[in-house]
Every structure is written in structure tokens, then in C-alpha cells.
Design an enzyme around this catalytic site. Structure first.
Site, mmCIF file in Angstrom:
data_model
loop_
_atom_site.group_PDB
_atom_site.id
_atom_site.type_symbol
_atom_site.label_atom_id
_atom_site.label_comp_id
_atom_site.label_asym_id
_atom_site.label_seq_id
_atom_site.Cartn_x
_atom_site.Cartn_y
_atom_site.Cartn_z
ATOM 1 N N GLY A 171 80.493 30.381 34.371
ATOM 2 C CA GLY A 171 80.084 29.290 33.504
ATOM 3 C C GLY A 171 81.069 28.992 32.392
ATOM 4 O O GLY A 171 80.910 28.034 31.651
ATOM 5 N N CYS A 172 82.118 29.796 32.261
ATOM 6 C CA CYS A 172 83.149 29.537 31.265
ATOM 7 C C CYS A 172 84.185 28.602 31.865
ATOM 8 O O CYS A 172 84.704 28.874 32.928
ATOM 9 C CB CYS A 172 83.865 30.837 30.902
ATOM 10 S SG CYS A 172 83.324 31.520 29.374
ATOM 11 N N VAL A 173 84.485 27.500 31.175
ATOM 12 C CA VAL A 173 85.531 26.621 31.715
ATOM 13 C C VAL A 173 86.820 26.698 30.907
ATOM 14 O O VAL A 173 86.834 27.184 29.803
ATOM 15 C CB VAL A 173 85.061 25.158 31.802
ATOM 16 C CG1 VAL A 173 84.574 24.872 33.214
ATOM 17 C CG2 VAL A 173 83.949 24.878 30.827
#
Lengths: 110, 130, 100
Positions: A108-110
């Protein structure tokens, strides 16, 4: 870009995360941190080791909110808050600490 | 992007239901669903997960994938609670058809009858199928 | 002839069609999600027991383990094989039909 540590070569992905987490060793974290001008203290290691244990247990790198909560539970309220964790890992506690711990980037980290 | 910013989305909280109907390793649906749930958790919605048909196999205890060279993601279901995803439902008919019981699962679940599951789905605002 | 089935019997009819069209004496190997058919106590157990009467049934062990199932739960009459056994079956039979 591969990283050289103690004469061994470690493959990483394009963002510098270790390709194979089983290859991880503490000196690798030290070298990765140095590249970010970061000197690892006991407080850093506490979080790095926590993340490795977390991954071992759940097979994911936790999101920052989950990490903060879990650290608070394990190491106390004065450490389980974003201010403390961002001071240790200014690039983002989940992202930066996971990298040093040899984990993939948190889901979920971009 | 600052990792905290993802959580600052305002707006109303909606009821999301993820419906999982596939076995874990034969296709990528189960893993994809789990990743979407974990990512979506940052938006702090009211999330439920239902396990129906072969989806109940995702929760089977004792998975050991080292001989098939795939990642065993079953331990990750135990992390859902920390992501505030606490409502996990299993369809009783699917569980029974496969000779499974509640004790076979890696996490505590609520077992629902057909009527209860139908009711649960009716009660949602968004349903995502995997 | 060796038939392989890699789909869950609860999701697809691959196994049913395979059983219907495989001749007596042929070998059927369950792999990937197909292994769920080999486990005792499910709705398909009776069908498997019937098939074991005139066909040779096998199941791939590593795929059973991956899914949290145990070789001890395999229906009597179905033989558990490893990857080496898979290769042997493919070599022993003149052709392989994969039911996807």
C-alpha cells in the site's frame, strides 16, 4: 542496484529493497543507512528487529499506522508514536526501516 | 507521499464486503484480495470479509508451501485484526461441503448460515468479489 | 494414458468430465487445486472412491502440503506421489491429457 557488504553482493530492486530477505544480515542495514546519511543507534535497531520479527510472524511489512500501534504495545507509548518514529526514520518509518530490515516495501506504500 | 497522508482522506465511512470464493494457490485471486484489503484498510472503512465456496480453503491451518516454491500468505490473515479488519465470516454450507470445521482455520471466524450470509450482503454498500 | 486435473472439483467440472471420458485402467493425477478432490470427508469423496474401482488415482504430495492438508487425510485407494513420481507417471504413459 546491487549492494556490496563484507565482500558479498546483495541484489536489490529498483528502489533499493533487498531482493531476497533470507540473505539479510545486520551489516547490510548499516551500509544501507550510511547511504542515507543515517547512523544506526540502538533505537533504530529496536525498530529494525521488531520489523523482522513482525514479518516472520505475519509475512507482511506493516503499514505505518499498524507499525506505530504495534511498537507502542511492545516498547511503550513514548516510542509508539509517529513523531518518535519519523525522527528515527525521516524518510518514513515503514518505508525506510523496512528497507534496512531487508523487507519488501509495505503493502500500500507508493 | 507521506505515509500518513493516505489516512487523511475525509468523507463518510461505508460498509465494504470482500467476497472470497477461490482457493489460495491455484490462482492469484486470494492473494490479490488480501492485498486490496490491506491497502484499503488505510482508508478506515467498515470492512467485512466473507469466505464462500473454495474461498474457505484460504483460511486452512497448516499451509506449507516450501515444496511448491510459492509464498505462504496464510499467516497474513492473522494480521488483519491489527488493520482493524475484524469481521471475518465463513459460509457454513461451503465449510461443510469440504469437511472443514471452525477449528481448521488460522483465525477466529463467524460461521454464517445461507440466510445470514444473504442478509450480510444485503446490508453492504460496496461489495468486491474475488 | 495419464490424465492430470488441476482444478478444484468444487469450482469446475474438469474432474467430472475427466472421469467420464477416461477409460478403465487409465491413470489420473490430481495436482494444484485438483488435490482437494483427494481428501476424505468432502462431498466428492464417494465419487472418488467409485472411480478408484477401475482407474489408478494419484495425488501430488507437495500440493497437498501447500494447502494445509495432510497426506493422512487422503482417501484410501489414492496414491500420493512426489515430483519424481509425477515424472515417472508421465514417462510410463504414452500420452498425457491435461484437464484444465
Amino acid at each position: 542496484m546491487p549492494i556490496e557488504v563484507n565482500g558479498k553482493t546483495f541484489e536489490t530492486d529498483e528502489e533499493g529493497y533487498l531482493a531476497n530477505l533470507n540473505e539479510w544480515e545486520p551489516d547490510l542495514a548499516t551500509v544501507m543507512a550510511k547511504e542515507d546519511d543515517c547512523e544506526l543507534t540502538d533505537n533504530h535497531w529496536e525498530v529494525i528487529n521488531f520489523l523482522r520479527e513482525y514479518y516472520d510472524e505475519y509475512q507482511i511489512a506493516p503499514a505505518v499506522r499498524v507499525l506505530t500501534k504495534a511498537i507502542g504495545k511492545k516498547l511503550g507509548k513514548d516510542k509508539g508514536n509517529s513523531k518518535y518514529l519519523y525522527e528515527l526514520f525521516p524518510y518514513g518509518p515503514a518505508k525506510q526501516a523496512c528497507k534496512y530490515a531487508g523487507l519488501p516495501k509495505p503493502t500500500g506504500c507508493v | 507521499m507521506n505515509e500518513d497522508e493516505m489516512m487523511e482522506e475525509g468523507g463518510t465511512i461505508k460498509k465494504f464486503l470482500y467476497v472470497n470464493r477461490r482457493a489460495p494457490y491455484g490462482s492469484v485471486y486470494a492473494l490479490e484480495s488480501l492485498e486490496v484489503v490491506l491497502i484499503g484498510a488505510a482508508f478506515e472503512q467498515d470492512v467485512s470479509m466473507a469466505f464462500v465456496d473454495d474461498g474457505v480453503y484460504q483460511l486452512k491451518k497448516g499451509q506449507d508451501t516450501k515444496d511448491v516454491d510459492m509464498k505462504n500468505f496464510s499467516p497474513t490473515y492473522r494480521a488483519l485484526e491489527m488493520y482493524d479488519v475484524e469481521k471475518l465470516y465463513v459460509d457454513k454450507a461451503s465449510m461443510d461441503a469440504r469437511g472443514l470445521t471452525e477449528e481448521d482455520f488460522v483465525v477466529p471466524v463467524e460461521v454464517l448460515s445461507t440466510e445470514q450470509l444473504a442478509e450480510l450482503m444485503e446490508d453492504q454498500e460496496v461489495i468486491l468479489s474475488f | 494414458m495419464l490424465h492430470t486435473v488441476n482444478k478444484s472439483p468444487f469450482e469446475k467440472n474438469s474432474l467430472d468430465t475427466c472421469m467420464r471420458l477416461a477409460k478403465a485402467g487409465s491413470a489420473i493425477l490430481l495436482i494444484e487445486d485438483g488435490v482437494y478432490a483427494a481428501i476424505k470427508g468432502t462431498e466428492v469423496e464417494a465419487k472418488m472412491k467409485a472411480a478408484a474401482g477401475d482407474k489408478k488415482l494419484y495425488v501430488l504430495g507437495p500440493d497437498i502440503k501447500a494447502r494445509g492438508l495432510d497426506e493422512g487425510q487422503v482417501i484410501d485407494g489414492i496414491t500420493v506421489v512426489d515430483y519424481g513420481g509425477f515424472v515417472d507417471l508421465a514417462a510410463e504413459n504414452d500420452k498425457v491429457q491435461a484437464w484444465l
